[in-house]
Motif scaffolding. Structure first.
Motif, PDB file in Angstrom:
ATOM      1  N   ARG A 194       0.837  -1.204   0.000  1.00  0.00           N
ATOM      2  CA  ARG A 194       0.000   0.000   0.000  1.00  0.00           C
ATOM      3  C   ARG A 194       0.871   1.253   0.000  1.00  0.00           C
ATOM      4  N   ARG A 195       2.014   1.181   0.695  1.00  0.00           N
ATOM      5  CA  ARG A 195       2.923   2.330   0.682  1.00  0.00           C
ATOM      6  C   ARG A 195       3.525   2.528  -0.710  1.00  0.00           C
ATOM      7  N   ILE A 196       3.946   1.433  -1.340  1.00  0.00           N
ATOM      8  CA  ILE A 196       4.594   1.530  -2.649  1.00  0.00           C
ATOM      9  C   ILE A 196       3.625   2.089  -3.690  1.00  0.00           C
ATOM     10  N   TYR A 197       2.364   1.620  -3.651  1.00  0.00           N
ATOM     11  CA  TYR A 197       1.391   2.032  -4.662  1.00  0.00           C
ATOM     12  C   TYR A 197       0.617   3.287  -4.265  1.00  0.00           C
ATOM     13  N   GLY A 198       0.884   3.809  -3.083  1.00  0.00           N
ATOM     14  CA  GLY A 198       0.216   5.034  -2.663  1.00  0.00           C
ATOM     15  C   GLY A 198      -1.261   4.860  -2.392  1.00  0.00           C
ATOM     16  N   VAL A 199      -1.630   3.712  -1.785  1.00  0.00           N
ATOM     17  CA  VAL A 199      -3.035   3.411  -1.496  1.00  0.00           C
ATOM     18  C   VAL A 199      -3.249   3.482   0.014  1.00  0.00           C
ATOM     19  N   GLY A 200      -4.397   4.005   0.438  1.00  0.00           N
ATOM     20  CA  GLY A 200      -4.714   4.146   1.851  1.00  0.00           C
ATOM     21  C   GLY A 200      -4.805   2.810   2.558  1.00  0.00           C
ATOM     22  N   PRO A 201      -4.593   2.787   3.898  1.00  0.00           N
ATOM     23  CA  PRO A 201      -4.583   1.522   4.650  1.00  0.00           C
ATOM     24  C   PRO A 201      -5.922   0.801   4.670  1.00  0.00           C
ATOM     25  N   ASP A 202      -7.022   1.514   4.564  1.00  0.00           N
ATOM     26  CA  ASP A 202      -8.351   0.895   4.637  1.00  0.00           C
ATOM     27  C   ASP A 202      -9.074   0.877   3.291  1.00  0.00           C
ATOM     28  N   GLU A 203      -8.413   1.285   2.249  1.00  0.00           N
ATOM     29  CA  GLU A 203      -9.061   1.373   0.936  1.00  0.00           C
ATOM     30  C   GLU A 203      -9.193  -0.011   0.307  1.00  0.00           C
ATOM     31  N   ILE A 204     -10.376  -0.299  -0.226  1.00  0.00           N
ATOM     32  CA  ILE A 204     -10.611  -1.550  -0.942  1.00  0.00           C
ATOM     33  C   ILE A 204      -9.992  -1.442  -2.337  1.00  0.00           C
ATOM     34  N   ILE A 205      -9.229  -2.459  -2.701  1.00  0.00           N
ATOM     35  CA  ILE A 205      -8.512  -2.437  -3.983  1.00  0.00           C
ATOM     36  C   ILE A 205      -9.057  -3.525  -4.886  1.00  0.00           C
ATOM     37  N   ASP A 206      -9.549  -3.140  -6.049  1.00  0.00           N
ATOM     38  CA  ASP A 206      -9.871  -4.103  -7.095  1.00  0.00           C
ATOM     39  C   ASP A 206      -8.952  -3.828  -8.274  1.00  0.00           C
ATOM     40  N   PHE A 207      -9.130  -4.586  -9.370  1.00  0.00           N
ATOM     41  CA  PHE A 207      -8.197  -4.438 -10.487  1.00  0.00           C
ATOM     42  C   PHE A 207      -8.270  -3.057 -11.133  1.00  0.00           C
ATOM     43  N   PRO A 208      -9.472  -2.479 -11.356  1.00  0.00           N
ATOM     44  CA  PRO A 208      -9.498  -1.110 -11.903  1.00  0.00           C
ATOM     45  C   PRO A 208      -8.788  -0.099 -10.999  1.00  0.00           C
ATOM     46  N   ARG A 209      -8.893  -0.292  -9.667  1.00  0.00           N
ATOM     47  CA  ARG A 209      -8.203   0.641  -8.761  1.00  0.00           C
ATOM     48  C   ARG A 209      -6.689   0.485  -8.887  1.00  0.00           C
ATOM     49  N   PHE A 210      -6.224  -0.754  -9.061  1.00  0.00           N
ATOM     50  CA  PHE A 210      -4.797  -0.978  -9.268  1.00  0.00           C
ATOM     51  C   PHE A 210      -4.322  -0.311 -10.558  1.00  0.00           C
ATOM     52  N   VAL A 211      -5.094  -0.482 -11.639  1.00  0.00           N
ATOM     53  CA  VAL A 211      -4.715   0.129 -12.925  1.00  0.00           C
ATOM     54  C   VAL A 211      -4.660   1.647 -12.785  1.00  0.00           C
ATOM     55  N   ALA A 212      -5.539   2.214 -11.957  1.00  0.00           N
ATOM     56  CA  ALA A 212      -5.561   3.670 -11.782  1.00  0.00           C
ATOM     57  C   ALA A 212      -4.296   4.190 -11.115  1.00  0.00           C
ATOM     58  N   THR A 213      -3.585   3.322 -10.369  1.00  0.00           N
ATOM     59  CA  THR A 213      -2.339   3.760  -9.728  1.00  0.00           C
ATOM     60  C   THR A 213      -1.176   3.828 -10.712  1.00  0.00           C
ATOM     61  N   LEU A 214      -1.326   3.213 -11.889  1.00  0.00           N
ATOM     62  CA  LEU A 214      -0.226   3.140 -12.842  1.00  0.00           C
ATOM     63  C   LEU A 214      -0.101   4.437 -13.632  1.00  0.00           C
ATOM     64  N   HIS A 215       1.105   4.655 -14.148  1.00  0.00           N
ATOM     65  CA  HIS A 215       1.338   5.789 -15.043  1.00  0.00           C
ATOM     66  C   HIS A 215       0.504   5.576 -16.312  1.00  0.00           C
ATOM     67  N   PRO A 216      -0.165   6.599 -16.813  1.00  0.00           N
ATOM     68  CA  PRO A 216      -1.028   6.412 -17.995  1.00  0.00           C
ATOM     69  C   PRO A 216      -0.330   5.756 -19.176  1.00  0.00           C
ATOM     70  N   GLU A 217       0.971   6.022 -19.349  1.00  0.00           N
ATOM     71  CA  GLU A 217       1.685   5.447 -20.488  1.00  0.00           C
ATOM     72  C   GLU A 217       1.984   3.966 -20.303  1.00  0.00           C
ATOM     73  N   ASP A 218       1.870   3.445 -19.068  1.00  0.00           N
ATOM     74  CA  ASP A 218       2.217   2.048 -18.796  1.00  0.00           C
ATOM     75  C   ASP A 218       0.991   1.160 -18.613  1.00  0.00           C
ATOM     76  N   ARG A 219      -0.203   1.721 -18.595  1.00  0.00           N
ATOM     77  CA  ARG A 219      -1.397   0.930 -18.287  1.00  0.00           C
ATOM     78  C   ARG A 219      -1.668  -0.125 -19.351  1.00  0.00           C
ATOM     79  N   ASP A 220      -1.596   0.246 -20.611  1.00  0.00           N
ATOM     80  CA  ASP A 220      -1.860  -0.720 -21.681  1.00  0.00           C
ATOM     81  C   ASP A 220      -0.826  -1.837 -21.667  1.00  0.00           C
ATOM     82  N   MET A 221       0.422  -1.498 -21.388  1.00  0.00           N
ATOM     83  CA  MET A 221       1.477  -2.509 -21.347  1.00  0.00           C
ATOM     84  C   MET A 221       1.223  -3.525 -20.244  1.00  0.00           C
ATOM     85  N   VAL A 222       0.852  -3.061 -19.047  1.00  0.00           N
ATOM     86  CA  VAL A 222       0.594  -3.969 -17.927  1.00  0.00           C
ATOM     87  C   VAL A 222      -0.634  -4.834 -18.221  1.00  0.00           C
ATOM     88  N   ALA A 223      -1.691  -4.239 -18.752  1.00  0.00           N
ATOM     89  CA  ALA A 223      -2.897  -5.003 -19.083  1.00  0.00           C
ATOM     90  C   ALA A 223      -2.590  -6.077 -20.127  1.00  0.00           C
TER      91      ALA A 223
END
Length: 585
Positions: free
Chosen positions: A254-283
């Motif tokens: 959560r620290r590395i990805y900049g996500v709050g300690p109590d925040e629920i994380i699904d796959f779209p939320r994970f993709v939202a943490t990525l740099h816009p230029e890298d999202r398609d590559m990771v997907a």
């Protein structure tokens, strides 16, 4: 209670049912011992079979669940025999055990008067005995199969559960049968036998519960240690459940990805943490992993809430069900920002060194370059003077003047190309731009640039260039730098050997999807001492040489996914080969 907390643990359920049936049986046992008439004894004996049959069935199911080795068809046959015994017992007027009971007799047991039956044993007793043979066979078979597996825990279960059940059930069955047949004068002693059995099975299952608790405690301790180690190593542990699309991630993650300690994380939320230029590559990498080997690996940037960027390396593996469908993706992530920064600094230093080497090499060629420029400039001056003189003539020849101007234009272009090449070599690029490069053109340009140097060294350059040579993806200036270095090394070797007929042979060819350039000479070749560390920095046989040229050249070629090799020719002299992949391969 154990079964209610985990419905998959069924052995505890069957044990509980067996214990309940066992708790009911002593009341019927007591009724038989206190009976005053034959009818009362027969009625108590008839109903006593019901908890005994149900308890036996529960014990069979416990064996099946606890050992996991029993044959299903044999289990069904044993359970069917128990059902058949119950049906026959309820249908017969006097029950399964007796055809008739004339009365009871009294004997003394431990100072107490108890009743025993006096009558005719039941003709259907064989149903009970046949059922006993089947369930004894089932328990024996399950125990033998578990014993053959050879593990210590399995064999202990065979002794405690399989052996204990067989011993107690057979002993109880034999004793009860002897009482019914009126061979011995004592009451049915099923209650003590089955109480021992329940205690033994309870001990065994309780031991499993205690062992599971110990394992749970050990697992919790291991998870703590793993969490501490992961935090110390700055590793983020994560798990993506594809069924719920939810992602669990450790606190470090959560620290590395900049996500709050109590925040629920699904796959779209994970993709939202990525740099816009890298999202398609990771997907795309996730899709490739899911349909391929199941091994995931990627390096990407994370856009933090404060606007900063963080480089992350992630690796994981998909877990699949029996049908091959992906269920979970488990893995780890690591903050590699500092590593990326170091790599960029190293790349910048390497580019600076390459540029300085190129400038130094051009400095050594200053006289040659000046001579190359002097030739077209001198021709331009001569042609302009002749043309100026023709204007003083009464009837100047306009065709001759046009030809002179054409010569001046050609010489100016030649001088311009030399200056342009020098400027490109001197220019410091922050990032090497890959572009389609013709190696034949690069060879011709280098030979043109080094023409005067070749003449001064009294050497000869022979070109054997393949026709229709495909282009490669590289940096044009960098390729020229490598070729210049190799040709100058050949000229230096020829000069050092005092060869008056020095020759440099440059060939190009296309083979197996790669373009190969070979630079060979008829010099003295490479000494064994230098050959061992040919491409290492500061390895040189030249007086006053720094030994950086080949090391830099190797770095340049490797940067373009190529290979640079060097060695001696069988007939003498050295040969260096550049191999680069064809553009688009």
């Amino acid at each position: 209670m154990v079964w209610l907390s985990d419905r998959k643990v069924r052995a505890e359920l069957w044990f509980a049912l067996a214990a309940v049936c066992m708790s009911a049986y002593p009341f019927f046992d007591m009724a038989m011992m206190r009976a005053t008439t034959g009818a009362a004894y027969g009625e108590a004996a008839r109903w006593a079979l019901l908890p005994i049959a149900l308890m036996t069935a529960a014990i069979l199911m416990l064996v099946h669940a606890h050992m996991g080795t029993g044959r299903r068809w044999l289990l069904i046959a044993a359970l069917g025999s128990r059902l058949a015994a119950i049906v026959v017992n309820m249908v017969c007027p006097q029950g399964l055990f007796f055809d008739s009971i004339e009365g009871v007799k009294t004997v003394t047991l431990l100072g107490e008067a108890v009743s025993l039956p006096v009558g005719v044993p039941g003709r259907w007793m064989w149903v009970e005995h046949l059922g006993a043979v089947i369930w004894i066979g089932y328990i024996t078979d399950a125990s033998a199969r578990l014993w053959r597996r050879g593990d210590k825990e399995g064999r202990r279960r065979v002794v405690m559960i399989g052996g204990g059940i067989l011993l107690v059930l057979v002993a109880g069955l034999v004793q009860a049968s002897l009482v019914v047949e009126q061979v011995i004068s004592m009451p049915v002693m099923v209650t003590p036998f089955f109480t021992l059995l329940i205690l033994a099975m309870g001990f065994e299952l309780s031991r499993d519960v205690l062992r599971a608790a110990q394992l749970s405690h050990s697992l919790a301790e291991s998870e703590k240690r793993l969490g501490l180690a992961a935090t110390a190593a700055q590793l983020a542990l994560w798990e993506w459940d594809l069924r719920t699309n939810l992602i669990w991630v450790s606190n470090e993650g959560r620290r590395i990805y900049g996500v709050g300690p109590d925040e629920i994380i699904d796959f779209p939320r994970f993709v939202a943490t990525l740099h816009p230029e890298d999202r398609d590559m990771v997907a795309a990498e996730v899709d490739k992993t899911m349909s391929g080997t199941g091994l995931f690996s990627a390096e990407y940037r994370v856009a933090l809430p404060d606007g900063k960027e963080r480089w992350v390396a992630a690796t994981g593996r998909f877990e699949r069900d029996e049908k091959g469908r992906a269920l979970l993706l488990r893995g780890v992530s690591m903050d590699i920002t500092e590593r990326k920064r170091s790599e960029q600094e190293l790349m910048q230093k390497r580019q600076d060194l390459t540029h300085l080497s190129r400038v130094s090499m051009l400095g050594e060629l200053a006289g040659t370059i000046a001579h190359e420029l002097n030739q077209p400039l001198a021709a331009m001056l001569s042609n302009s003077q002749v043309g100026r003189g023709m204007f003083d003539a009464p009837n100047p020849d306009m065709k001759e003047l046009a030809a002179i101007l054409e010569d001046i234009t050609s010489d100016a272009k030649r001088a311009g190309s030399i200056i342009h090449g020098m400027r490109a070599m001197f220019k410091k690029e922050s990032l090497v731009e890959r572009q389609p490069v013709s190696l034949n053109d690069a060879v011709n340009q280098v030979c043109g640039l080094l023409h005067s140097e070749i003449v001064v060294r009294k050497a000869k350059v022979v070109l054997s260039l393949a026709e229709s040579l495909p282009e490669v993806m590289a940096g044009r200036v960098e390729i020229q730098q490598v070729l210049i270095n190799l040709v100058l090394n050949s000229l230096d070797a020829i000069k050092a050997a005092g060869n008056s007929h020095g020759q440099v042979h440059i060939t190009t060819e296309h083979r197996d999807g790669r373009v190969i350039v070979s630079v060979s000479d008829n010099g003295p070749g490479i000494t064994p001492e230098i050959q061992a560390r040919l491409f290492e920095a500061f390895a040189t046989s030249k007086p006053g040489g720094l030994g950086l040229g080949l090391a830099i050249s190797m770095g340049i070629i490797k940067n373009f996914e190529g290979e640079l090799t060097g060695g001696n020719q069988p007939g003498g002299g050295a040969v260096f080969c550049i191999s680069l992949p064809v553009a688009g391969k």
